[in-house]
Design an enzyme around this catalytic site. Structure first.
Site, PDB file in Angstrom:
ATOM      1  N   ASP A  92       0.413  -1.153   0.004  1.00 28.26           N
ATOM      2  CA  ASP A  92      -0.303   0.051  -0.258  1.00 28.26           C
ATOM      3  C   ASP A  92       1.246   1.003  -0.282  1.00 28.26           C
ATOM      4  O   ASP A  92       1.826   1.056   0.411  1.00 28.26           O
ATOM      5  CB  ASP A  92      -0.872   0.069   1.410  1.00 28.26           C
ATOM      6  CG  ASP A  92      -1.608   0.968   1.534  1.00 28.26           C
ATOM      7  OD1 ASP A  92      -2.518   1.353   0.445  1.00 28.26           O
ATOM      8  OD2 ASP A  92      -1.090   1.687   2.184  1.00 28.26           O
TER       9      ASP A  92
ATOM     10  N   ASP B 203      -6.703  -2.862   2.230  1.00 29.44           N
ATOM     11  CA  ASP B 203      -6.431  -3.931   2.751  1.00 29.44           C
ATOM     12  C   ASP B 203      -6.673  -5.291   3.093  1.00 29.44           C
ATOM     13  O   ASP B 203      -5.588  -6.220   2.568  1.00 29.44           O
ATOM     14  CB  ASP B 203      -5.343  -3.434   3.501  1.00 29.44           C
ATOM     15  CG  ASP B 203      -4.148  -1.989   2.419  1.00 29.44           C
ATOM     16  OD1 ASP B 203      -3.819  -1.788   1.118  1.00 29.44           O
ATOM     17  OD2 ASP B 203      -4.187  -0.913   3.469  1.00 29.44           O
TER      18      ASP B 203
ATOM     19  N   LYS C 137      -8.756  -4.500  -3.558  1.00 34.36           N
ATOM     20  CA  LYS C 137      -7.570  -4.709  -4.014  1.00 34.36           C
ATOM     21  C   LYS C 137      -6.890  -6.358  -4.404  1.00 34.36           C
ATOM     22  O   LYS C 137      -6.368  -7.068  -5.276  1.00 34.36           O
ATOM     23  CB  LYS C 137      -6.495  -4.232  -2.855  1.00 34.36           C
ATOM     24  CG  LYS C 137      -7.011  -2.366  -3.100  1.00 34.36           C
ATOM     25  CD  LYS C 137      -5.467  -2.403  -1.762  1.00 34.36           C
ATOM     26  CE  LYS C 137      -5.626  -1.031  -2.099  1.00 34.36           C
ATOM     27  NZ  LYS C 137      -4.473  -0.351  -0.798  1.00 34.36           N
TER      28      LYS C 137
END
Length: 227
Positions: free
Chosen positions: A10, A181, A154
């Site tokens: 990230d 995330d 993601k």
């Protein structure tokens, strides 16, 4: 370092200092990492592509929380999600008397292809309600509220990148700090949350670093950067 895993990392809150700027020490670390590096962020594509450019690494990017996937190695560029639907939510939100919270020249959303971001200072409940009425969701990354398609993440982006590179997603080490995330953590073989991570990321991680922000990133990958 020769046995280093491919890395999915990230940006905001993970490669940055506590003031939101990229920690300059991460650039040589990313460049010298001996396995593929994937930059995964909620920002629009120009930002992580620029980071890759200036770090001197291949453009392997998951942007807009999975809505955009770019893999320079295979000339791949994919878009998932519904930008028009997200814009309709934003328009309805503004018509209801609220603001997206950005300046007139909205660099936050100017290059977005699949979602819309709203400043966290703006009311969340009406945004979530309007999005839900249109089949979309709102994800709080800790830096903005992102209006996006619920079937985009993601983690799905990492699966695409891994497939393009001929790798198993479970081979990746993922490092992050936020709710967005979590899907990456679920796909990767090892998930590390930096100490400043939100509750969702902390709960989903395999381990949590003692250090925060970029120092936590260095701890997560076992590198002592040049200071």
């Amino acid at each position: 370092m020769m046995d280093a895993p491919p890395l999915a990392v990230d940006v905001d809150g993970t490669l940055t200092d506590g003031q939101g700027a990229i920690d300059h020490r991460v650039l040589p670390v990313l460049r010298e990492w001996p396995a593929p590096v994937v930059v995964a962020t909620g920002k629009s594509m120009p930002y992580p592509i620029a980071l890759c450019q200036f770090a001197g690494i291949e453009g392997r990017v998951i942007a807009e929380n999975g809505g955009v996937v770019a893999v320079a190695d295979t000339d791949t560029l994919r878009f998932e999600g519904d930008r028009a639907a997200a814009q309709a939510v934003a328009d309805a939100y503004v018509e209801a008397g609220y603001s997206l919270g950005w300046r007139e020249i909205d660099f936050v959303n100017r290059w977005r292809e699949t979602e819309i971001a709203v400043a966290r200072e703006q009311p969340l409940a009406p945004l979530e309600s309007i999005a839900a009425e249109r089949g979309l969701e709102v994800v709080d990354t800790g830096y903005a509220y992102h209006v996006k398609s619920p079937d985009v993440s993601k983690g799905q982006g990492l699966e695409v990148v891994a497939d393009e590179l001929g790798l198993d997603p479970a081979a990746f080490l993922a490092v992050g700090d936020s709710e967005n995330d979590v899907s990456t953590f679920e796909v990767a073989g090892e998930a590390v949350a930096v100490a400043n991570a939100d509750d969702a990321a902390l709960a989903a991680a395999d381990r949590v670093t003692d250090d925060a922000y970029a120092d936590g990133f260095f701890e997560a990958i076992g590198v002592d950067p040049i200071r």
